[in-house]
Design a protein around this motif. Structure first.
Motif, PDB file in Angstrom:
ATOM      1  N   PHE A  90      -2.330  25.294  -3.511  1.00 12.86           N
ATOM      2  CA  PHE A  90      -1.616  24.856  -2.315  1.00 12.86           C
ATOM      3  C   PHE A  90      -2.653  24.566  -1.251  1.00 12.86           C
ATOM      4  N   PHE A  91      -2.530  23.432  -0.563  1.00 15.30           N
ATOM      5  CA  PHE A  91      -3.470  23.145   0.521  1.00 15.30           C
ATOM      6  C   PHE A  91      -2.789  22.331   1.609  1.00 15.30           C
ATOM      7  N   SER A  92      -3.322  22.482   2.799  1.00 15.88           N
ATOM      8  CA  SER A  92      -2.859  21.737   3.969  1.00 15.88           C
ATOM      9  C   SER A  92      -3.994  20.836   4.428  1.00 15.88           C
ATOM     10  N   PHE A  93      -3.669  19.601   4.733  1.00 15.60           N
ATOM     11  CA  PHE A  93      -4.709  18.654   5.142  1.00 15.60           C
ATOM     12  C   PHE A  93      -4.159  17.689   6.174  1.00 15.60           C
ATOM     13  N   SER A  94      -5.062  16.994   6.817  1.00 16.60           N
ATOM     14  CA  SER A  94      -4.671  15.955   7.766  1.00 16.60           C
ATOM     15  C   SER A  94      -5.596  14.762   7.620  1.00 16.60           C
ATOM     16  N   VAL A  95      -5.046  13.587   7.863  1.00 19.74           N
ATOM     17  CA  VAL A  95      -5.818  12.345   7.889  1.00 19.74           C
ATOM     18  C   VAL A  95      -5.589  11.726   9.262  1.00 19.74           C
ATOM     19  N   THR A  96      -6.633  11.658  10.045  1.00 21.81           N
ATOM     20  CA  THR A  96      -6.541  11.065  11.380  1.00 21.81           C
ATOM     21  C   THR A  96      -7.514   9.896  11.473  1.00 21.81           C
ATOM     22  N   ASN A  97      -7.360   9.127  12.530  1.00 20.53           N
ATOM     23  CA  ASN A  97      -8.212   7.959  12.680  1.00 20.53           C
ATOM     24  C   ASN A  97      -8.637   7.816  14.131  1.00 20.53           C
ATOM     25  N   GLU A 137      -5.296  12.178  -6.302  1.00 20.80           N
ATOM     26  CA  GLU A 137      -5.706  11.455  -5.102  1.00 20.80           C
ATOM     27  C   GLU A 137      -4.560  11.297  -4.122  1.00 20.80           C
ATOM     28  N   PHE A 138      -4.925  11.270  -2.843  1.00 25.30           N
ATOM     29  CA  PHE A 138      -4.012  10.976  -1.741  1.00 25.30           C
ATOM     30  C   PHE A 138      -4.618   9.764  -1.046  1.00 25.30           C
ATOM     31  N   ASP A 139      -4.197   8.596  -1.483  1.00 25.41           N
ATOM     32  CA  ASP A 139      -4.890   7.344  -1.184  1.00 25.41           C
ATOM     33  C   ASP A 139      -4.278   6.662   0.034  1.00 25.41           C
ATOM     34  N   THR A 140      -5.136   6.301   0.987  1.00 22.68           N
ATOM     35  CA  THR A 140      -4.667   5.670   2.228  1.00 22.68           C
ATOM     36  C   THR A 140      -5.011   4.189   2.307  1.00 22.68           C
ATOM     37  N   LEU A 141      -5.541   3.629   1.230  1.00 25.34           N
ATOM     38  CA  LEU A 141      -5.929   2.216   1.232  1.00 25.34           C
ATOM     39  C   LEU A 141      -5.446   1.544  -0.041  1.00 25.34           C
ATOM     40  N   MET A 142      -4.697   0.471   0.135  1.00 24.79           N
ATOM     41  CA  MET A 142      -4.274  -0.304  -1.035  1.00 24.79           C
ATOM     42  C   MET A 142      -5.446  -1.161  -1.498  1.00 24.79           C
ATOM     43  N   ASP A 143      -5.960  -0.843  -2.663  1.00 27.74           N
ATOM     44  CA  ASP A 143      -7.108  -1.547  -3.221  1.00 27.74           C
ATOM     45  C   ASP A 143      -6.666  -2.238  -4.510  1.00 27.74           C
ATOM     46  N   VAL A 144      -6.606  -3.554  -4.466  1.00 29.28           N
ATOM     47  CA  VAL A 144      -6.145  -4.327  -5.620  1.00 29.28           C
ATOM     48  C   VAL A 144      -7.039  -4.084  -6.823  1.00 29.28           C
ATOM     49  N   GLU A 145      -8.338  -3.895  -6.581  1.00 30.18           N
ATOM     50  CA  GLU A 145      -9.286  -3.667  -7.671  1.00 30.18           C
ATOM     51  C   GLU A 145      -8.896  -2.451  -8.504  1.00 30.18           C
ATOM     52  N   PHE A 146      -8.303  -1.446  -7.845  1.00 31.57           N
ATOM     53  CA  PHE A 146      -7.945  -0.213  -8.540  1.00 31.57           C
ATOM     54  C   PHE A 146      -6.445  -0.115  -8.826  1.00 31.57           C
ATOM     55  N   LEU A 176       0.625   9.487   4.951  1.00 29.72           N
ATOM     56  CA  LEU A 176      -0.697  10.115   4.942  1.00 29.72           C
ATOM     57  C   LEU A 176      -1.468   9.857   6.225  1.00 29.72           C
ATOM     58  N   LYS A 177      -1.241   8.706   6.836  1.00 28.08           N
ATOM     59  CA  LYS A 177      -2.006   8.316   8.021  1.00 28.08           C
ATOM     60  C   LYS A 177      -1.330   8.718   9.331  1.00 28.08           C
ATOM     61  N   SER A 178      -0.334   9.589   9.247  1.00 24.21           N
ATOM     62  CA  SER A 178       0.403   9.980  10.453  1.00 24.21           C
ATOM     63  C   SER A 178      -0.428  10.844  11.387  1.00 24.21           C
ATOM     64  N   GLY A 179      -1.455  11.514  10.850  1.00 24.12           N
ATOM     65  CA  GLY A 179      -2.226  12.458  11.646  1.00 24.12           C
ATOM     66  C   GLY A 179      -1.622  13.849  11.660  1.00 24.12           C
ATOM     67  N   ASP A 180      -0.407  13.993  11.129  1.00 29.82           N
ATOM     68  CA  ASP A 180       0.257  15.298  11.078  1.00 29.82           C
ATOM     69  C   ASP A 180      -0.290  16.137   9.925  1.00 29.82           C
ATOM     70  N   LEU A 181      -0.082  17.442  10.026  1.00 25.51           N
ATOM     71  CA  LEU A 181      -0.476  18.340   8.955  1.00 25.51           C
ATOM     72  C   LEU A 181       0.446  18.123   7.755  1.00 25.51           C
ATOM     73  N   GLU A 238     -11.686   6.825   9.532  1.00 21.49           N
ATOM     74  CA  GLU A 238     -10.718   7.798   9.043  1.00 21.49           C
ATOM     75  C   GLU A 238     -11.393   9.159   8.828  1.00 21.49           C
ATOM     76  N   ILE A 239     -10.686  10.214   9.224  1.00 23.67           N
ATOM     77  CA  ILE A 239     -11.197  11.578   9.102  1.00 23.67           C
ATOM     78  C   ILE A 239     -10.271  12.374   8.194  1.00 23.67           C
ATOM     79  N   HIS A 240     -10.858  13.101   7.244  1.00 22.92           N
ATOM     80  CA  HIS A 240     -10.094  13.861   6.257  1.00 22.92           C
ATOM     81  C   HIS A 240     -10.458  15.333   6.377  1.00 22.92           C
ATOM     82  N   ARG A 241      -9.475  16.153   6.739  1.00 20.24           N
ATOM     83  CA  ARG A 241      -9.757  17.568   6.973  1.00 20.24           C
ATOM     84  C   ARG A 241      -8.858  18.452   6.112  1.00 20.24           C
ATOM     85  N   ILE A 242      -9.456  19.481   5.524  1.00 22.12           N
ATOM     86  CA  ILE A 242      -8.736  20.513   4.784  1.00 22.12           C
ATOM     87  C   ILE A 242      -8.624  21.725   5.691  1.00 22.12           C
ATOM     88  N   GLU A 243      -7.390  22.162   5.958  1.00 25.87           N
ATOM     89  CA  GLU A 243      -7.181  23.234   6.928  1.00 25.87           C
ATOM     90  C   GLU A 243      -6.738  24.549   6.288  1.00 25.87           C
TER      91      GLU A 243
END
Length: 286
Positions: A90-97, A137-146, A176-181, A238-243
Motif C-alpha cells: 500500500f502506498f500514497s503518492f502525489s504527482v504535481t507540476n 506503472e502510473f503513467d501521466t503521458l500518452m506515448d504512442v511509441e509505447f 494522476l495529475k490532480s496534485g491530490d494524494l 512534473e514532480i513524483h512523491r511517495i508519502e
C-alpha cells in the motif's frame, strides 16, 4: 522452526524484518517518515520534507529519472517450491507540476533484481537498465511509441514499458495529475498467480480493482528482488512523491498479508504527522 527477528529503529523510521530460517522468509516493513539508511536512492531521487521525490524539483522543464528501493533484497522464490512469494503493498503518492502546461512522465512500483542502475528518463519511467523487471506503472503521458491508451492509466510492465495489461483511471474517478494524494494497493497471490491493483483518493480500498490479471511471475523473478519505486519526466516539471509505503511478502497466502493503510485520513495532509498503525503480522508457512 527457528525464528530470528531484526528490528531496526533509525531516528525516524521503523522497519521490521522476520526471517523464518534460511529457506522460508517473510518480510514486512512500513514507514511514515524517511531515512537514507532504509532506502537506496538512485539517479535524481532525493528526500524532501519527509517524502521521497523520485525526480527533480525544478521549475525549468527537464528530463529526469530516479529510483528509491528498499535497501535489502526480498526473497521471492525458495528452493523446492513451485510457488513464488505472495506480496501486498500500500502506498500514497502525489504527482504535481510546477508548470501546468508541462506534462509527462509518471511513476511505477517496481520489482528489480538490480539495485545499482536505473533506466532511461522520458517515457521509460526509469525502468530497465539492470536486467528484467516487473512494474505497475502510473503513467501521466500518452506515448504512442509505447501503445499507451491515454495519459492517465495504470499498467503492468514485464521487462518492457509496453504494458501487458492496462486500466483506465478515469473509470475510477482518479486523475494522476490532480496534485491530490492518491492511494494504491497492489496484491499478488503466489499460488493463484493473481495480480490486482486498486486506486483511490480515499484510504479505504475500493471494492473493485482497476486492473486484475493472471501473472506468471516465474518468467521474471529471481530468487531475490529489490522492491521500490521508479519515475521519470520527459521535458517537463512534473514532480513524483511517495508519502507513505507499507510492504509485506510471505510464502503464505496473500490474504494473510494485507497491510492496512495508515490509521488516519490521508485526505488531510496535516494528520500525517501522527503515529501510523503497523501492518498486520505476517504468518509463516509451515
Amino acid at each position: 522452526m527457528s525464528l530470528l527477528c531484526f528490528t531496526f529503529v533509525p531516528s525516524m523510521l521503523l522497519s521490521i524484518f522476520c526471517f523464518f530460517n534460511s529457506v522460508t522468509a517473510a518480510t514486512e516493513f512500513d514507514f511514515g517518515t524517511l531515512t537514507l539508511g532504509s532506502l537506496k536512492l538512485l539517479g535524481d531521487a532525493h528526500l524532501n520534507n519527509n517524502t521521497v521525490s523520485l525526480t527533480r524539483d525544478l521549475a525549468v522543464p527537464t528530463s529526469s529519472a530516479g529510483r528509491a528501493l528498499y535497501s535489502r533484497p526480498v526473497r521471492f522464490r525458495q528452493p523446492g517450491n513451485r510457488f513464488s512469494a505472495s506480496f501486498t503493498t500500500f502506498f500514497s503518492f502525489s504527482v504535481t507540476n510546477l508548470n501546468p502546461s508541462s506534462i509527462g512522465g509518471g511513476l511505477a512500483f517496481v520489482l528489480s533484481p538490480d539495485d545499482d542502475t536505473i533506466g532511461d528518463a522520458g517515457g521509460f519511467l526509469g525502468l530497465g537498465g539492470g536486467g528484467g523487471f516487473i512494474a505497475v506503472e502510473f503513467d501521466t503521458l500518452m506515448d504512442v511509441e509505447f501503445k499507451d491508451i491515454n495519459g492517465n492509466h495504470v499498467g503492468v510492465d514485464l521487462n518492457s514499458v509496453v504494458s501487458s495489461e492496462v486500466g483506465d483511471l478515469a473509470n475510477v474517478g482518479v486523475d494522476l495529475k490532480s496534485g491530490d494524494l492518491i492511494n494504491a494497493w497492489i496484491e499478488f497471490d503466489g499460488s493463484s498467480k493473481g495480480l490486482s491493483v486498486w486506486v483511490s483518493y480515499s484510504n479505504l480500498k475500493p471494492k473493485d480493482p482497476v486492473l486484475t490479471m493472471n501473472l506468471d511471475v516465474d518468467k521474471y523473478l529471481n530468487d531475490f528482488m529489490y522492491v521500490g519505486f521508479s519515475a521519470s519526466t520527459q521535458g517537463s516539471t512534473e514532480i513524483h512523491r511517495i508519502e507513505w509505503w507499507s510492504f509485506g511478502s510471505s510464502f503464505a497466502a496473500a490474504a494473510a498479508l494485507s497491510p492496512p493503510p495508515p490509521a488516519v485520513s490521508l485526505m488531510n495532509p496535516t494528520e500525517n504527522s501522527v503515529n501510523f498503525a503497523p501492518p498486520a503480522s505476517l504468518a509463516p508457512s509451515h
